[in-house]
Design a protein around this motif. Structure first.
Motif, mmCIF file in Angstrom:
data_model
loop_
_atom_site.group_PDB
_atom_site.id
_atom_site.type_symbol
_atom_site.label_atom_id
_atom_site.label_comp_id
_atom_site.label_asym_id
_atom_site.label_seq_id
_atom_site.Cartn_x
_atom_site.Cartn_y
_atom_site.Cartn_z
ATOM 1 N N LEU A 29 -49.679 -69.266 8.735
ATOM 2 C CA LEU A 29 -48.610 -68.060 9.428
ATOM 3 C C LEU A 29 -49.052 -67.110 9.997
ATOM 4 N N ASP A 30 -50.364 -66.570 10.134
ATOM 5 C CA ASP A 30 -51.135 -65.553 10.828
ATOM 6 C C ASP A 30 -49.848 -64.225 10.915
ATOM 7 N N SER A 31 -49.373 -63.345 9.601
ATOM 8 C CA SER A 31 -49.103 -62.778 9.935
ATOM 9 C C SER A 31 -49.445 -61.942 8.526
ATOM 10 N N VAL A 32 -48.684 -60.588 7.962
ATOM 11 C CA VAL A 32 -48.586 -60.274 6.092
ATOM 12 C C VAL A 32 -47.861 -60.911 5.876
ATOM 13 N N ILE A 33 -47.689 -61.213 5.177
ATOM 14 C CA ILE A 33 -46.410 -61.904 4.173
ATOM 15 C C ILE A 33 -46.296 -60.950 2.728
ATOM 16 N N PHE A 34 -46.762 -59.719 2.450
ATOM 17 C CA PHE A 34 -46.731 -59.015 1.439
ATOM 18 C C PHE A 34 -47.628 -58.030 0.690
ATOM 19 N N THR A 35 -46.509 -56.388 0.750
ATOM 20 C CA THR A 35 -47.364 -55.612 0.901
ATOM 21 C C THR A 35 -46.818 -54.749 -0.055
ATOM 22 N N TRP A 36 -48.247 -54.068 -1.055
ATOM 23 C CA TRP A 36 -47.910 -53.345 -2.038
ATOM 24 C C TRP A 36 -48.223 -51.696 -2.011
ATOM 25 N N TRP A 37 -47.595 -50.926 -1.708
ATOM 26 C CA TRP A 37 -48.349 -49.194 -1.992
ATOM 27 C C TRP A 37 -49.097 -48.676 -2.941
ATOM 28 N N LEU A 38 -49.921 -48.559 -2.219
ATOM 29 C CA LEU A 38 -50.362 -48.056 -3.598
ATOM 30 C C LEU A 38 -51.267 -46.410 -3.765
ATOM 31 N N TRP A 39 -50.580 -45.880 -4.583
ATOM 32 C CA TRP A 39 -51.183 -44.551 -4.577
ATOM 33 C C TRP A 39 -51.306 -44.066 -6.386
ATOM 34 N N PRO A 40 -52.093 -43.216 -5.996
ATOM 35 C CA PRO A 40 -53.211 -42.702 -5.369
ATOM 36 C C PRO A 40 -54.233 -43.515 -4.919
ATOM 37 N N GLN A 99 -57.177 -44.602 -8.272
ATOM 38 C CA GLN A 99 -57.724 -44.276 -9.164
ATOM 39 C C GLN A 99 -57.477 -42.774 -8.199
ATOM 40 N N GLY A 100 -57.514 -42.771 -7.071
ATOM 41 C CA GLY A 100 -57.568 -42.014 -6.321
ATOM 42 C C GLY A 100 -59.096 -40.895 -6.436
ATOM 43 N N ARG A 101 -58.604 -39.749 -5.778
ATOM 44 C CA ARG A 101 -59.613 -38.572 -5.192
ATOM 45 C C ARG A 101 -60.114 -37.727 -6.914
ATOM 46 N N ALA A 102 -58.625 -37.648 -7.489
ATOM 47 C CA ALA A 102 -58.878 -36.092 -8.604
ATOM 48 C C ALA A 102 -59.853 -36.953 -9.476
ATOM 49 N N LEU A 103 -60.814 -35.947 -10.253
ATOM 50 C CA LEU A 103 -62.388 -36.419 -11.082
ATOM 51 C C LEU A 103 -61.150 -36.376 -12.237
ATOM 52 N N ILE A 104 -60.533 -35.875 -12.485
ATOM 53 C CA ILE A 104 -59.537 -36.200 -14.051
ATOM 54 C C ILE A 104 -58.509 -35.711 -13.917
ATOM 55 N N GLY A 105 -57.529 -36.598 -15.165
ATOM 56 C CA GLY A 105 -56.216 -35.488 -15.134
ATOM 57 C C GLY A 105 -55.284 -37.171 -15.167
ATOM 58 N N PRO A 106 -54.089 -37.249 -15.264
ATOM 59 C CA PRO A 106 -53.394 -38.404 -15.713
ATOM 60 C C PRO A 106 -53.251 -39.910 -14.714
ATOM 61 N N LEU A 107 -53.882 -39.269 -13.113
ATOM 62 C CA LEU A 107 -54.323 -40.645 -12.601
ATOM 63 C C LEU A 107 -54.730 -41.425 -12.700
ATOM 64 N N GLY A 108 -55.951 -41.115 -13.240
ATOM 65 C CA GLY A 108 -56.516 -41.900 -13.938
ATOM 66 C C GLY A 108 -56.212 -42.695 -15.273
ATOM 67 N N ASN A 109 -55.081 -42.524 -15.461
ATOM 68 C CA ASN A 109 -54.644 -42.547 -17.237
ATOM 69 C C ASN A 109 -54.165 -44.926 -16.209
ATOM 70 N N PHE A 110 -53.588 -44.659 -15.336
ATOM 71 C CA PHE A 110 -53.383 -45.779 -14.944
ATOM 72 C C PHE A 110 -54.307 -46.309 -14.270
ATOM 73 N N SER A 111 -55.373 -46.634 -13.517
ATOM 74 C CA SER A 111 -57.015 -46.936 -12.914
ATOM 75 C C SER A 111 -56.696 -47.944 -12.809
ATOM 76 N N LEU A 112 -56.318 -48.830 -13.502
ATOM 77 C CA LEU A 112 -56.583 -50.309 -13.228
ATOM 78 C C LEU A 112 -55.292 -51.884 -13.960
ATOM 79 N N GLY A 113 -55.711 -51.707 -12.052
ATOM 80 C CA GLY A 113 -53.901 -52.949 -12.060
ATOM 81 C C GLY A 113 -54.237 -54.598 -12.163
ATOM 82 N N ALA A 114 -53.154 -55.069 -12.182
ATOM 83 C CA ALA A 114 -53.408 -56.987 -12.494
ATOM 84 C C ALA A 114 -52.460 -57.437 -11.844
#
Length: 297
Positions: free
Chosen positions: A200-211, A230-245
């Motif tokens: 199709l020569d186009s992007v057919i799906f986008t999922w925003w990732l933060w951080p 995982q973002g750029r934070a060295l520690i903190g709650p952002l790392g709690n959810f750093s692996l997705g599937a």
């Protein structure tokens, strides 16, 4: 009929470095749980890579890549070019990208392809038929680079729409789609996963990732795409959810990518960064970008 004996578990080895002891190379044996270490006198730029069969380690330094035997750390040969290294999954080829791009066959480390384009680290298909990478031209336009090693080294350049830069790409197993980990040009902490459809020569799906600011890896069967965010934070709650599937068969239709907890509490823990998956698809190994410097398996 007699039950078939279970196949013996392969002893995959995860190689890693400890920031506190940079002169040692460590190896963790998944089957036995043993950790070994050997003195490692080679100080390169940190962008080491392991051959697909685990027998060799590639070390880029200032002007060459040293090829060492992982068992003895003896130098097998030296390749007169330095850069970032991509190893083919069938262990036939390695690509060195940087100021120029060259591909070598591992049987004798002879050069089989060169290009003056400054490519980023790429991705070989399963049987080394093609090599995928990406680059930007002098005008800032971004391209996917496809080298067909089975068709007289024919090259295709796929121009992407203006906007987000490419951090990493992986083609689907049938090569009909290309998964792109991208960074917003407007907000440094805003990333996204794009699925580009070649027909199709186009992007057919986008999922925003933060951080964002992570990495992705595809299982050997091509059915599941893993991502870190995982973002750029060295520690903190952002790392709690750093692996997705996400299951690739439903990627266009899913409204969510499930991220799992990879550390406990909000005072530190494992913040998954780079990930690799064993060839049998049974194990995922993740490194910790900062903090304790752990391995997660």
């Amino acid at each position: 009929p007699e039950p078939k004996p279970k196949p013996e578990q392969k002893d995959y080895v995860a190689y890693f470095f400890d920031r506190g002891t940079p002169t040692k190379l460590f190896s963790y044996h998944i089957k036995t749980g043993e950790v070994d270490s050997v003195l490692f006198p080679y100080i390169g730029n940190g962008l080491y890579n392991i051959s697909a069969d685990g027998k060799y380690i590639y070390i880029p330094a200032n002007s060459a890549v040293s090829v060492l035997d992982t068992g003895t750390l003896d130098e097998v040969t030296s390749i007169p070019l330095s850069g970032k290294i991509t190893v083919s999954p069938d262990n036939r080829l390695i690509a060195i990208t940087g100021t120029i791009t060259k591909i070598y066959q591992t049987s004798d480390y002879s050069e089989i392809y060169t290009d003056s384009i400054q490519l980023n680290p790429g991705y070989f298909t399963k049987n080394s038929e093609r090599f995928y990478s990406y680059y930007s031209d002098s005008f800032g336009y971004r391209y996917i680079y496809v080298l067909d090693l089975e068709n007289n080294n024919a090259v295709s350049h796929i121009q992407l729409p203006d906007g987000e830069s490419i951090e990493q790409l992986i083609p689907s197993r049938d090569e009909s789609q290309i998964y792109l980990y991208r960074n917003s040009p407007f907000y440094k902490d805003l990333y996204l996963l794009d699925v580009y459809d070649r027909a199709l020569d186009s992007v057919i799906f986008t999922w925003w990732l933060w951080p964002g600011n992570g990495y992705m890896q595809l299982t050997p069967d091509g059915k599941t795409l893993y991502l870190t965010s995982q973002g750029r934070a060295l520690i903190g709650p952002l790392g709690n959810f750093s692996l997705g599937a996400v299951e690739t068969a439903t990627l266009m239709y899913d409204s969510t990518i499930v991220f799992v907890q990879t550390c406990s509490g909000d005072t530190g823990g494992h913040v998954s960064d780079e990930i690799v998956i064993t060839p049998d698809g049974k194990y995922l190994v993740a490194t910790n970008r900062e903090g304790p410097g752990e391995l997660l398996i």
